[in-house]
Structure formats: C-alpha cells, structure tokens
Scaffold this active site. Structure first.
Site, short mmCIF file in Angstrom:
data_model
loop_
_atom_site.label_atom_id
_atom_site.label_comp_id
_atom_site.label_asym_id
_atom_site.label_seq_id
_atom_site.Cartn_x
_atom_site.Cartn_y
_atom_site.Cartn_z
N CYS A 404 0.83 -1.20 0.00
CA CYS A 404 0.00 0.00 0.00
C CYS A 404 0.87 1.26 0.00
O CYS A 404 1.42 1.61 -1.04
CB CYS A 404 -1.02 -0.05 1.13
SG CYS A 404 -2.48 0.94 0.74
N HIS A 530 -3.74 -5.09 0.30
CA HIS A 530 -3.08 -5.66 1.48
C HIS A 530 -3.15 -7.18 1.43
O HIS A 530 -4.11 -7.77 1.95
CB HIS A 530 -3.78 -5.18 2.75
CG HIS A 530 -3.61 -3.73 3.02
ND1 HIS A 530 -2.75 -3.25 3.97
CD2 HIS A 530 -4.19 -2.65 2.45
CE1 HIS A 530 -2.81 -1.92 3.98
NE2 HIS A 530 -3.68 -1.54 3.07
N GLU A 532 -1.61 -9.22 3.15
CA GLU A 532 -1.45 -9.84 4.48
C GLU A 532 -2.76 -10.28 5.10
O GLU A 532 -2.79 -11.15 5.96
CB GLU A 532 -0.70 -8.88 5.42
CG GLU A 532 -1.45 -7.62 5.87
CD GLU A 532 -1.32 -6.44 4.92
OE1 GLU A 532 -1.01 -6.66 3.73
OE2 GLU A 532 -1.55 -5.30 5.36
N1 GLN Z 1 -2.04 6.67 2.95
C1 GLN Z 1 -2.14 5.92 1.72
C2 GLN Z 1 -3.53 6.02 1.11
O1 GLN Z 1 -4.47 6.35 1.79
C3 GLN Z 1 -1.76 4.47 1.94
C4 GLN Z 1 -2.73 3.72 2.80
C5 GLN Z 1 -2.20 2.41 3.33
O2 GLN Z 1 -1.00 2.17 3.34
N2 GLN Z 1 -3.09 1.54 3.79
O3 GLN Z 1 -3.70 5.74 -0.04
#
Ligand code: GLN
Length: 558
Positions: A404, A530, A532
């Site tokens: 992310c 994600h 994970e």
């Molecule tokens: N802050 C970034 C976004 O909102 C990444 C979010 C994250 O890593 N879950 O896109």
C-alpha cells in the site's frame, strides 16, 4: 427483539425455540491481554477439526463505530474484511486459525450499536417510548449476536466480549449474554471465562484469589462460567484446580490451564490435550458422538512441525512508523511466520522506524537483510525515510515488497530518481506537487468524513501474463482487500511505464493500478492492496512465500 423475531424472540417456553446455532460466550477477567482472541480462535479451530461449522464474533465495548479512525498505537492493526469492514485485529487471528472468511457482522462495537438505535429513534421506530439502555441497547446487542445464527450457516458461534468484566462499558454486553443464556436455554449457550493465576515469587506459589474475585464479578451480572481458562506462567497442580473449581462453582475438569505457549499456534494443541472442545460439546448437549472422537488436526500438526524445524533463517527489514507497537503490523508479521513455515525457513523481522532511519543511515540500518518491506501507513511522518529505503532497495537490487503506502513510496522514488521528476510526490504529503504520481482517487476528492470512507475491502485484480505477479499467483484473476484513499495517478502511468516500471496488476473496471514491479530486478514488487489479510495457517499468501524465498536466495547468494 425484532429482526430475529421469527425464531429467536422469547415466547416464554424455551422448548418452542428452534435453535440451530449454539453460542459460546467468552469473557475475560483480572487483566486485559490474556489472549481471549487466541483462545477463541484456537477453540474455534478445534471445533472445526471435529467437523462443525464455526465462526467467531468480537464485541468491542468502545464508542468508535469501528477502529478505522484509531491510531495503531491506540489499537494495533486495523484488520479489513473482504466485505469492507475495518475491524479489530482479532478477526485476523480468527481468519488465519479457522480458515474462514469473516464479514461486517463479525465485529460489533458500542458505537455501532448506539448508531443503529439512534437512527431508529430518529426514524420514529420507537415512537412514544423512552429509548434506554435497557431494553433498547441490550436488544440491539442481542440482535447483532443472533444475526450470525439467522442463516443457520453455523453450528457454533463463538462470541468474544472485549475488555474485562467489571469495566463500566462492558456491562450492557454482559447483560445481553445473560438474557440470551436465559432465553436460548442452558444447553444452547456456554460461558467460558479467561482469568489470570499469577505466581507470587515472595510467597513461592500461584494465587487463585484474583480468579475467585473475577468469577464473583461475573456472577454479580448473573453469569456462571461453565469453563474457566486460567492463564499462568506455570502449570496448575491438582489441588489448585480443585480449589478453583470449588470456589468458582465449576467442575474440576472444566478448570483449564493456559500456560504461556512458545507460539500462539501451539495453543490449539494445549487446549486439545485438556479436552476443552469435547467438554464444550458435551455441555452444548448435541454432538455427543462427535465429542468422543479426536479432532482432525493433521494439517495443523504438519504446519507446526514445519514451523518448529526450520532449515534456514532469513532476516527481513520491516520499515514503518509504528514499529514500537508490537501489534501494529500483526497480519504482516504473522504472514511471514506462515510463509516461513511453508518454506521451512525461520523469518526474523528487524523492525525499523522510518522516522529516524535517515539519521542512522539507510545502508547501515538495512545491513545484511535479505529483503525489505515498506509497510502501509498514513500521514507525512516517516515518509522521507521510506522513500530513501525504496531507493536503496532498487539501486542495490535487494528484494523489495511495498504494501500500500510501500508501493506508493516506491513509485515516488522511481519518479524522482529514474524519471528525473525531483518534485514528484503523493498529494497526501505535498498537495501542490507538479508531479502528483500518487493522487486522490476520484471518489475521494470531495470526501470530508474520515470514518469508513476509504476504498475498503475486496476488489478484483487482473494480472498481466508473464509478469512476476502472474508467475507467483499462477492465474490471471485474483481478488484482494484494500484500505486506501490515494492511487497511482493514471496521468503519469505511461511515462512511468516508459521508464521501465511494469503495472502488472490492474483493476480493469475502474482502471486502477493494483500492482507495480521492476522486471529487471530480482524481486521488486508493490501492491496497492493488502495481501497480508488473506494469509491462513497452512495457506500463506503466495506473495509472502515468494518474497521470503527471494530474500533467502539473495541472502545466501544462491
Ligand atoms: N495513505 C495511503 C492512502 O491512503 C496508503 C494507505 C495504506 O497504506 N493503507 O492511499
């Protein structure tokens, strides 16, 4: 009780209830952090190993509607379900242990309960009535609990009450389960209580009094535990068990010891050795045949054998800004354990604070690591460190896995140092950048409210054939979970691709980048989603397994 009225409302005659699903309510006393979540996940796994259909629900007594707006220091990781709920990290344990997908209905908070009741009050559903904790809030809690039984998809629902008995905010939950035990009948519900049996060095013995007091508090809410699970740092002897049984009004064999385990994955076996799930099945009075057999834990045992006999070790760096909190990256660290077990490799994770890495020196901090993970995150703090880490990984060709924000940092770095756009940034951190390579998603642009408004949950991702991602997954269509507001800008995509970045995973419906990789590197890949959240015991996420393999190969020079 309205929603579940057909089969669940209290008609005055317990025999009239057509109960399909049985409930195990799990409370905790004496102290927080006793491991109720792991106990529930372990007991759930054992019941599933007897062939039953099981799910687990977490009831959290805090006022937030969900933990999505909480700082990880406050709460630990926010786990995301496929249907887009931001939930307690215990749901991650439930999914990994049970190998079952959870939903919005598996995590209920006081905030959510009150929101429902207040919305109904505003809609006029209670016209003429005073809306009160008893009965309206209690009924709403019961409705959420019973919802999991409505489709009769489960034989057993384990219901974990967050917090500790005696907390003011837990009281409505205890009252709700007291009422449900009364309404559903003693054999359709079970109460398990976790307590602490501390060892007092000065006295040289284990002390039962805190447990006795905790059970007294529970009794004062009208709840008699059927099973007592006693956390301690050493085994309980027979005398102690008998003493606890006598003073807490439970059978001696229902006093279960939960001595600190080497890993959380040993807990199901420790409980099975004491027959805890068989005891539960007998008390629930339906599955007597099943209860005489042994649970099928062959897959679990295979996993444990591999976990406990690694042939190699690899060190990975996890770079993030919440590394001081051991639960902030729970699903990532568990994913590495599960992937390592699959490969017979012990994965040692070096947690590195992104805020200070530039002072320490990136090369110094990352010395002798086999692979680098840049963690998810929000907000400006630590960003420069993460971008520098991505650069170091790319320039030194060290396996890199960006999750992310970790993907976004790798793209910013690539735009600056390969495309030559020195001022490239994400508009999350520099709204005025002339090269916003990471930018607000269109639907996020006008979003003001912060709670539950990100792009959340499972979306389809199409993989480009022949890419690293495609080779790892072995198929072209996958589905992964998300939690973000920003995305790789489509305006800059073709220029980034022309410089060698490969967009190997796309959401075709919305034309969004899901995965980017550098094909000329050993293993350099970032995901907007994600992965994970989808690792399970015995079935680690393939991206984690492949990354650990690449890191091992790199660190051993093979
Ligand atoms: N802050 C970034 C976004 O909102 C990444 C979010 C994250 O890593 N879950 O896109």
């Amino acid at each position: 009780m309205r929603a579940a009225a057909a089969s669940w409302s209290w008609p005055g005659n317990p025999d009239a209830l057509t109960v399909q699903t049985k409930y195990i309510f799990v409370t905790g006393g004496v102290s927080s952090s006793l491991g109720k979540g792991i106990f529930c996940a372990s007991l759930g796994r054992l019941l599933k190993a007897h062939g039953l259909r099981v799910t687990i629900q977490k009831l959290d007594p805090y006022i937030n509607v969900d933990p999505g707006t909480m700082n990880p220091y406050e709460h630990g990781e926010v786990y995301v379900t496929d249907d887009g709920a931001e939930t307690d990290l215990d749901l991650g344990h439930y999914e990994r242990f049970l190998d079952e997908t959870t939903t919005q209905a598996n995590n209920v908070t006081t905030g959510r309960v009150y929101r429902e009741v207040i919305n109904k009050e505003r809609a006029g559903d209670y016209l003429g009535k005073t809306v009160q904790v008893v009965p309206h809030i209690i009924d709403e809690i019961k409705r959420w609990i019973l919802r999991l039984a409505e489709a009769a998809e489960y034989d057993v629902v384990l219901c974990e009450i967050g917090g500790t008995v005696g907390d003011i905010e837990s009281q409505p939950y205890l009252e709700a389960i007291r009422q449900l035990r009364y309404e559903l009948g003693a054999t359709n519900t079970l109460s398990a209580h976790l307590t602490l049996v501390p060892y007092l060095a000065a006295a040289g013995e284990l002390k039962t009094k805190p447990t006795q007091h905790s059970v007294k508090i529970l009794l004062s809410y009208g709840l008699q535990p059927d099973i007592l699970v006693c956390r301690s740092d050493r085994p309980l002897d027979e005398d102690l068990r008998r003493k606890i049984a006598l003073f807490c009004n439970v059978a001696p064999q229902a006093v279960i010891e939960a001595v600190d385990a080497r890993t959380i994955y040993e807990v199901p076996l420790k409980l099975a050795e004491q027959g805890v799930e068989k005891l539960a099945l007998q008390k629930l009075d339906r599955w007597h045949g099943i209860a005489t057999r042994e649970p099928d834990l062959s897959g679990w045992m295979r996993f444990l054998r591999r976990l406990n006999s690694p042939r190699d070790t690899v060190t990975l760096a996890l770079v993030g800004k919440y590394v001081a909190h051991q639960d902030a990256y729970k699903s990532i660290s568990e994913s590495f354990i599960l992937a390592g077990a699959e490969l017979g490799v012990k994965v040692a994770v070096r947690y590195i604070l992104s805020d200070t890495i530039l002072e320490v020196g990136v090369a110094e901090a990352l010395r002798e690591v086999g692979g680098i993970v840049v963690a998810p995150g929000f907000g400006r703090r630590g960003i420069d460190g993460k971008i520098a880490v991505a650069r170091h990984a790319r320039e030194c060709d060290i396996p890199y896995f960006g999750i992310c924000l970790g993907l976004q940092c790798a793209i910013i770095e690539f735009a600056r140092n390969v495309c030559g756009w020195e001022d490239a940034h994400s508009t999350e951190f520099m709204p005025e950048t002339p090269h916003p390579v990471i930018d607000f998603m269109e639907e996020q642009r006008h979003q003001v409210a912060k709670g539950g408004t990100m792009r959340l949950g499972g979306y389809a991702c199409h993989l480009v054939e022949g890419s690293l991602a495609h080779r790892i997954y072995g198929k072209v269509n996958v589905r992964e979970r998300h939690r973000h507001r920003y995305e790789v800008s489509n305006v800059h995509r073709s220029a980034l691709a022309a410089h060698g970045l490969r967009f190997s995973g796309l959401n075709l419906a919305r034309d969004l980048v899901e995965i980017a990789e550098l094909p000329d590197k050993r293993w350099f890949l970032g995901t907007q989603f994600h992965p994970e959240y989808r690792s399970r015991v015995g079935a680690p996420h393939p991206l984690f397994t492949s990354f650990v393999q690449a890191a091992l190969a790199y660190s051993t020079g093979t």
